[in-house]
Design a protein around this motif. Structure first.
Motif, PDB file in Angstrom:
ATOM      1  N   ARG A  49      69.762  74.216  52.385  1.00 23.83           N
ATOM      2  CA  ARG A  49      68.803  74.635  53.426  1.00 23.83           C
ATOM      3  C   ARG A  49      68.774  76.159  53.538  1.00 23.83           C
ATOM      4  NH1 ARG A  49      71.038  70.038  56.248  1.00 23.83           N
ATOM      5  NH2 ARG A  49      69.534  68.338  56.081  1.00 23.83           N
ATOM      6  N   GLU A  50      69.923  76.772  53.392  1.00 18.58           N
ATOM      7  CA  GLU A  50      69.947  78.235  53.430  1.00 18.58           C
ATOM      8  C   GLU A  50      69.161  78.798  52.239  1.00 18.58           C
ATOM      9  OE1 GLU A  50      73.815  80.086  53.460  1.00 18.58           O
ATOM     10  OE2 GLU A  50      72.897  82.074  53.357  1.00 18.58           O
ATOM     11  N   ALA A  51      69.356  78.211  51.067  1.00 12.91           N
ATOM     12  CA  ALA A  51      68.623  78.661  49.875  1.00 12.91           C
ATOM     13  C   ALA A  51      67.118  78.520  50.084  1.00 12.91           C
ATOM     14  CB  ALA A  51      69.073  77.859  48.653  1.00 12.91           C
ATOM     15  N   VAL A  52      66.701  77.400  50.672  1.00 18.61           N
ATOM     16  CA  VAL A  52      65.273  77.198  50.966  1.00 18.61           C
ATOM     17  C   VAL A  52      64.773  78.322  51.866  1.00 18.61           C
ATOM     18  CG1 VAL A  52      63.616  75.705  52.162  1.00 18.61           C
ATOM     19  CG2 VAL A  52      65.367  74.684  50.681  1.00 18.61           C
ATOM     20  N   ALA A  53      65.586  78.656  52.868  1.00 14.40           N
ATOM     21  CA  ALA A  53      65.159  79.650  53.861  1.00 14.40           C
ATOM     22  C   ALA A  53      65.079  81.056  53.278  1.00 14.40           C
ATOM     23  CB  ALA A  53      66.114  79.631  55.058  1.00 14.40           C
ATOM     24  N   ILE A  54      65.956  81.377  52.345  1.00 15.99           N
ATOM     25  CA  ILE A  54      66.013  82.775  51.886  1.00 15.99           C
ATOM     26  C   ILE A  54      65.312  83.005  50.558  1.00 15.99           C
ATOM     27  CG2 ILE A  54      68.117  83.242  53.172  1.00 15.99           C
ATOM     28  CD1 ILE A  54      69.707  83.058  50.611  1.00 15.99           C
ATOM     29  N   CYS A  55      64.885  81.966  49.874  1.00 15.83           N
ATOM     30  CA  CYS A  55      64.185  82.174  48.597  1.00 15.83           C
ATOM     31  C   CYS A  55      62.929  83.022  48.836  1.00 15.83           C
ATOM     32  CB  CYS A  55      63.802  80.831  47.979  1.00 15.83           C
ATOM     33  SG  CYS A  55      62.758  81.036  46.500  1.00 15.83           S
ATOM     34  N   PRO A  56      62.843  84.184  48.212  1.00 21.82           N
ATOM     35  CA  PRO A  56      61.710  85.071  48.479  1.00 21.82           C
ATOM     36  C   PRO A  56      60.387  84.546  47.927  1.00 21.82           C
ATOM     37  CG  PRO A  56      63.067  85.965  46.718  1.00 21.82           C
ATOM     38  CD  PRO A  56      63.800  84.757  47.255  1.00 21.82           C
ATOM     39  N   ALA A  57      60.455  83.560  47.045  1.00 21.04           N
ATOM     40  CA  ALA A  57      59.247  83.025  46.433  1.00 21.04           C
ATOM     41  C   ALA A  57      58.839  81.675  47.018  1.00 21.04           C
ATOM     42  CB  ALA A  57      59.453  82.887  44.926  1.00 21.04           C
ATOM     43  N   ALA A  58      59.592  81.196  48.004  1.00 19.96           N
ATOM     44  CA  ALA A  58      59.336  79.868  48.573  1.00 19.96           C
ATOM     45  C   ALA A  58      59.219  78.815  47.468  1.00 19.96           C
ATOM     46  CB  ALA A  58      58.088  79.886  49.451  1.00 19.96           C
ATOM     47  N   ALA A  59      60.150  78.880  46.534  1.00 23.73           N
ATOM     48  CA  ALA A  59      60.082  78.014  45.359  1.00 23.73           C
ATOM     49  C   ALA A  59      60.934  76.754  45.487  1.00 23.73           C
ATOM     50  CB  ALA A  59      60.525  78.800  44.125  1.00 23.73           C
ATOM     51  N   ILE A  60      61.680  76.640  46.590  1.00 26.30           N
ATOM     52  CA  ILE A  60      62.613  75.514  46.744  1.00 26.30           C
ATOM     53  C   ILE A  60      62.185  74.652  47.926  1.00 26.30           C
ATOM     54  CG2 ILE A  60      65.037  74.865  47.020  1.00 26.30           C
ATOM     55  CD1 ILE A  60      65.685  77.847  46.329  1.00 26.30           C
ATOM     56  N   ARG A  61      62.245  73.332  47.702  1.00 21.32           N
ATOM     57  CA  ARG A  61      61.965  72.399  48.802  1.00 21.32           C
ATOM     58  C   ARG A  61      63.054  71.341  48.821  1.00 21.32           C
ATOM     59  NH1 ARG A  61      56.990  69.403  49.930  1.00 21.32           N
ATOM     60  NH2 ARG A  61      57.462  68.345  47.997  1.00 21.32           N
ATOM     61  N   LEU A  62      63.364  70.891  50.017  1.00 23.44           N
ATOM     62  CA  LEU A  62      64.291  69.781  50.188  1.00 23.44           C
ATOM     63  C   LEU A  62      63.458  68.619  50.714  1.00 23.44           C
ATOM     64  CD1 LEU A  62      67.308  69.145  49.939  1.00 23.44           C
ATOM     65  CD2 LEU A  62      67.611  69.981  52.270  1.00 23.44           C
ATOM     66  N   VAL A  63      63.370  67.564  49.927  1.00 24.86           N
ATOM     67  CA  VAL A  63      62.509  66.447  50.319  1.00 24.86           C
ATOM     68  C   VAL A  63      63.346  65.214  50.649  1.00 24.86           C
ATOM     69  CG1 VAL A  63      60.507  67.273  49.037  1.00 24.86           C
ATOM     70  CG2 VAL A  63      62.113  65.756  47.915  1.00 24.86           C
ATOM     71  N   ASP A  64      62.821  64.415  51.553  1.00 27.05           N
ATOM     72  CA  ASP A  64      63.566  63.298  52.112  1.00 27.05           C
ATOM     73  C   ASP A  64      63.360  62.044  51.276  1.00 27.05           C
ATOM     74  OD1 ASP A  64      65.080  61.775  53.747  1.00 27.05           O
ATOM     75  OD2 ASP A  64      63.629  61.672  55.375  1.00 27.05           O
ATOM     76  N   GLN A  65      63.995  61.964  50.143  1.00 28.48           N
ATOM     77  CA  GLN A  65      63.926  60.755  49.306  1.00 28.48           C
ATOM     78  C   GLN A  65      65.058  60.763  48.306  1.00 28.48           C
ATOM     79  OE1 GLN A  65      60.921  60.863  46.044  1.00 28.48           O
ATOM     80  NE2 GLN A  65      59.913  62.354  47.331  1.00 28.48           N
TER      81      GLN A  65
END
Ligand code: SF4
Length: 65
Positions: A49-65
């Motif tokens: 979640r921290e990586a999602v928040a700080i990625c400058p390119a918004a390239a990471i998502r955490l999906v619920d599956q």
């Protein structure tokens, strides 16, 4: 939970690797990030979640599956 990494968006900043080295690594040749695990264990989710928040390119998502 599953991690999605949008490789074409990645700008090789390395923030995700610093936040969650158990989940992300970077290619030697160009620094583009890749996943070490697609479904991280529960105790890694805060790091992801921290990586999602700080990625400058918004390239990471955490999906619920
Ligand atoms: S934080 Fe984002 S832009 Fe930086 S290496 Fe990771 S995925 Fe790529």
């Amino acid at each position: 939970m599953r991690v999605e990494l949008d490789e074409p968006k990645c700008v090789a900043s390395g923030q995700c690797v610093m936040a969650a080295p158990e989940v992300f690594d970077q290619r030697d040749e160009d620094g583009i990030a890749f996943l070490l695990v697609e479904k991280p264990p529960a105790d890694s989710l805060d790091d992801v979640r921290e990586a999602v928040a700080i990625c400058p390119a918004a390239a990471i998502r955490l999906v619920d599956q």
